[in-house]
Every structure is written in structure tokens, then in C-alpha cells.
Scaffold this active site. Structure first.
Site, mmCIF file in Angstrom:
data_model
loop_
_atom_site.group_PDB
_atom_site.id
_atom_site.type_symbol
_atom_site.label_atom_id
_atom_site.label_comp_id
_atom_site.label_asym_id
_atom_site.label_seq_id
_atom_site.Cartn_x
_atom_site.Cartn_y
_atom_site.Cartn_z
ATOM 1 N N HIS A 58 0.837 -1.217 0.000
ATOM 2 C CA HIS A 58 0.000 0.000 0.000
ATOM 3 C C HIS A 58 0.867 1.261 0.000
ATOM 4 O O HIS A 58 0.442 2.317 0.482
ATOM 5 C CB HIS A 58 -0.950 0.023 1.195
ATOM 6 C CG HIS A 58 -1.876 -1.152 1.259
ATOM 7 N ND1 HIS A 58 -3.055 -1.216 0.556
ATOM 8 C CD2 HIS A 58 -1.768 -2.327 1.936
ATOM 9 C CE1 HIS A 58 -3.653 -2.361 0.801
ATOM 10 N NE2 HIS A 58 -2.895 -3.067 1.631
ATOM 11 N N SER A 83 17.395 18.221 -16.440
ATOM 12 C CA SER A 83 16.510 19.380 -16.527
ATOM 13 C C SER A 83 17.188 20.492 -17.308
ATOM 14 O O SER A 83 18.408 20.661 -17.242
ATOM 15 C CB SER A 83 16.157 19.876 -15.116
ATOM 16 O OG SER A 83 15.499 21.130 -15.163
#
Length: 451
Positions: free
Chosen positions: A155, A278
Site C-alpha cells: 500500500h 533538466s
């Protein structure tokens, strides 16, 4: 000028590989058609259905270099027929009337289906090679990190300790099943089909089955029991198989993506000098390759939807849906080649950070071992009762940011049965990896027997 991503001068290397582009392009497709026509002519020549000299002439001339593929394309547009212009082009370059015997008794779908399977057949060993390479890389990681402890998560939350080798062994076993499916599917997928207009072989006279057998033997393809023009389960099986493979690789890519996040810092795809994360943030080391792999896995699954639509045939053939395969199958194959190549490269040079894995085991301050504490306490007061006690202590420890060990020691319900020393030992994550190491050994031993 290329417009599709797989052939783009800008992005082609992201969505394709040169190997697959050489198999799935217009020239290769026409050559595959011609190869089927040659096999048919050779079989018919051998059985005296057509003159042996005609079969020899067809064989000599049936090379894509001898025709103008662009003109064939214009002809397909003009005739609204997917293969007649290619047949005419081959007929025209054959001498001494041999062209009259091109495509003798066959139907369009015979050539298109069998030609497509020939293209798939060429890609088969490449897929197998890269799948085995991926399996090998995962085996090496499982061996190397058999005992490297890390957090197991469910989870999206920390659950229990395991080893990174165990995680890799799960992937090894999954890829091994994909390889088994791949090998099992081969005789079903790599089957040709030369049966005439509605599959009855009527145009071949009484020698239809022998003609098909000989022709497909020349092409090294399996001989079907009956015509599969309207039975697209073979192509659907291929699509389902590639989707399953892409699902496995996409899942692994997503895991690497997650564990490369700075907050985890446990894994990273390979980095090389000059790789830019980037245009504005020079520090970024993005998981660009696995991001692309995740995208490719979705694109492959998207093609499965289109391909399985072709299964809804009508009567002996429904070309409206068969045309879907013309676009979807090559695209799916090309994307699969790219995905396999990308993920093999990532896994063969995957960066693993055991120190960060170890430090993350302590992130919850001992709460990760609540199960172990519960089971030890359960031996004294019963498992269900122990669960309620440890749950209450764990929640309070989490919410008040009190060290779990301190909370356990200070609670009389626990300290009455477990000493501080015992509690300390129970909270050692490295001592609670279960049978991770032995399971890794079992998986690797199982894989070795199938290689």
C-alpha cells in the site's frame, strides 16, 4: 519526412530500435509477401501445378529491390486493394510469361497473414535474446543482493523487512514464466496459411494441402490444421503475450522509478556524463529511461486493444477489422523491441545503494517490527490479544513520536512478559527477513533447470 514516433529523427531512438525498424517497414513487408509467393510457386512447380521454369523465374525476380515500393503504394491507393499492385509489380518483372503463375490459386489474406508471420518470425529470436538478457541481469542482482536487507512495502507504506535479492527473485520468476509462455506460443503464432479464398483450397485442385505443406516448409513455418483467416487467436495470443511481457517490465520500471526518488534513494537507473535531467535545474538526475519504459509498456497495451478487436470476425473473413492489424501489429512489435532494449540496459547496470536501504529500515523507529513483537508477546498472552496491545502502543508511538522501543518497555502489558533486552533484539530488522535468502536460492535453482 517521418511523422511517426518510431521513425522520428528526433524521438525515434526512444520508441524503436534499428533491428525492429529493419523488420517492420514497407520494404520488409513487400519482401515478406514476395517470399510467400516464391514458396507457393516453388511448391506448385515441384508438384507440376505450374511449370517448373516459371517457379524458377519467380524465385529469381521476387526481390523488393526489383520493384518500386512507392509505386506499389500509389497502386494500393488507386485500387483500394492491399496487395494486388504488389502482385502486378512482380508479374511485370518476370520474363517468358512466368508472371502469369504468380499468386496462382492464393488469396490476398494468405499472403498478408503468412507475410506478417514471417516478419514476426524474424523478430522472435531478438525478443528471446533480450528477455534472456533481462532474466540474466535479474539473476545476477538476486545473487549479489541475496542478503541485502531492505524495506518491503505494501500500500505504498513500510511493511516488513526483506532482501533486495528476494525482490529481484520475484522478478526473475515472473520473467521466467514469460519466457515459458513465449516458447510455448511459438508453434501457434509462427504458423502460415495458404488456403485460398474461403479456406477450402478449391483453386489448388486436389493438391491443396500438399501445396500448403510444401510452401510453409520452405518458409520454416508451422502448418495449420485449417484456414485461420477468420480465427485471429494466433495474433491475439501474440498481442496478449507481448502485453504480459510489457506489464512485467513496466512494473519493474515503475519500481525503479519509485525507489530512485530522493526520499527513498535505494535504486537508480544507470547515469552517464552528459545525461541531462533538466533544462533549468542542473542537479537533476531523472529516471528518464525507466520513465520511457513505463510509457512504452502502456503503448504496447494500447495496441492490444486494437489487435484483439480483430478477433470479432464475420463469416469467412471480415477485412474491416483485419486492416486494424496492418497498423497495430508492427507498432506493437516495434514498441516491444524498444522496451526490451531499454530495460535490459537499465537492469544490466542498475545502481543499488545498500546503505540507504539499511538506513530506511530504521525510518519508523522500530515500528517496522511490530509483527515480530506481536508474535513474541502472543506466545505469552495470545496472538489476538497481543495484536490489540501492540496496535494501541504502535499508534500512540506514531502519533506522539515516541520511540517504539521506549513505548513497549514502558507498557506493563508488554514489560511483564518481555524484558528490555528481548524487546531490543525483537526490533532488529536484519534479523527478521524470514526465508528471503533460501527463497532466492530456490528460485535461482529452479531457473537453472530451465535454461
Amino acid at each position: 519526412m517521418a511523422s511517426h514516433a518510431s521513425e522520428s529523427l528526433l524521438y525515434g531512438a526512444s520508441f524503436s530500435t534499428q533491428e525492429f525498424l529493419e523488420i517492420f517497414n514497407d520494404h520488409a513487408r513487400v519482401q515478406a509477401w514476395f517470399d510467400v509467393e516464391v514458396a507457393l510457386a516453388k511448391a506448385q512447380g515441384e508438384l507440376d501445378v505450374i511449370p517448373a521454369e516459371a517457379a524458377i523465374e519467380i524465385s529469381k525476380k521476387a526481390y523488393v529491390e526489383n520493384v518500386d515500393v512507392a509505386e506499389i503504394g500509389k497502386g494500393i491507393s488507386a485500387t483500394a486493394h492491399p496487395i494486388v499492385p504488389a502482385i502486378r509489380a512482380l508479374e511485370q518483372i518476370c520474363e517468358d510469361g512466368a508472371g502469369e503463375y504468380v499468386h496462382y490459386g492464393a488469396t490476398t489474406q494468405d499472403i498478408m497473414d503468412t507475410g506478417l508471420v514471417l516478419q514476426i518470425k524474424k523478430s522472435w529470436p531478438i525478443i528471446l535474446r533480450d528477455l534472456l538478457g533481462i532474466q540474466g541481469a535479474l539473476i545476477n542482482l538476486a545473487k549479489q543482493h541475496r542478503s541485502t536487507p531492505m524495506v518491503g512495502r505494501t500500500h505504498g507504506q513500510q511493511a516488513l523487512p526483506l532482501t533486495f535479492g528476494y525482490k529481484c527473485a520475484v522478478w526473475v520468476d515472473e520473467i521466467s514464466r514469460q519466457l515459458a509462455r513465449f516458447k510455448e506460443a511459438e508453434p501457434r503464432v509462427l504458423s502460415g496459411n495458404i488456403t485460398g479464398a474461403v479456406g477450402t483450397m478449391a483453386a489448388f485442385g486436389s493438391q491443396g494441402r500438399e501445396i500448403q505443406k510444401l510452401a510453409l516448409n520452405y518458409l520454416d513455418l508451422a502448418v495449420p490444421n485449417i484456414c485461420w483467416h477468420s480465427s485471429r487467436d494466433r495474433i491475439c495470443e501474440l498481442a496478449n503475450l507481448l502485453t504480459q511481457i510489457s506489464g512485467s517490465l513496466g512494473k519493474i520500471a515503475r519500481e525503479i522509478y519509485t525507489l530512485q526518488q530522493v526520499e527513498f534513494g535505494e535504486l537508480a537507473e544507470p547515469h552517464h556524463q552528459g545525461k541531462v535531467g533538466s533544462s533549468t535545474m542542473p542537479h537533476k538526475r531523472n529516471p528518464a529511461i525507466v520513465e520511457l519504459a513505463i510509457g512504452l509498456s502502456r503503448l504496447i497495451r494500447a495496441q492490444q486493444v486494437a489487435i484483439t478487436d480483430a478477433a470479432f470476425q464475420e463469416n469467412e473473413r471480415y477485412s474491416a477489422l483485419l486492416r486494424v492489424e496492418l497498423a497495430a501489429v508492427p507498432e506493437m512489435m516495434i514498441y516491444t523491441g524498444a522496451l526490451l532494449s531499454k530495460m535490459r540496459g537499465v537492469l544490466e547496470k542498475l545502481e543499488v545503494f545498500p546503505k540507504r536501504m539499511r538506513s530506511n529500515l530504521d525510518m519508523l523507529g522500530g515500528l517496522l517490527l511490530s509483527e515480530k513483537v506481536m508474535l513474541a508477546l502472543g506466545e505469552k498472552i495470545g496472538k489476538q490479544t497481543a495484536h490489540e496491545v501492540v496496535y494501541e502502543i504502535a499508534m500512540e508511538s506514531f502519533e506522539k513520536e515516541i520511540p517504539f522501543q521506549e513505548s513497549l518497555i514502558s507498557d506493563i502489558r508488554v514489560s511483564k512478559h518481555l524484558s528490555a533486552q528481548e524487546i531490543g533484539l525483537l526490533l532488529d530488522p536484519v534479523a527478521y527477513i524470514g526465508e528471503s535468502e533460501k527463497i532466492v536460492d530456490d528460485v535461482l535453482a529452479s531457473v537453472q533447470t530451465t535454461l
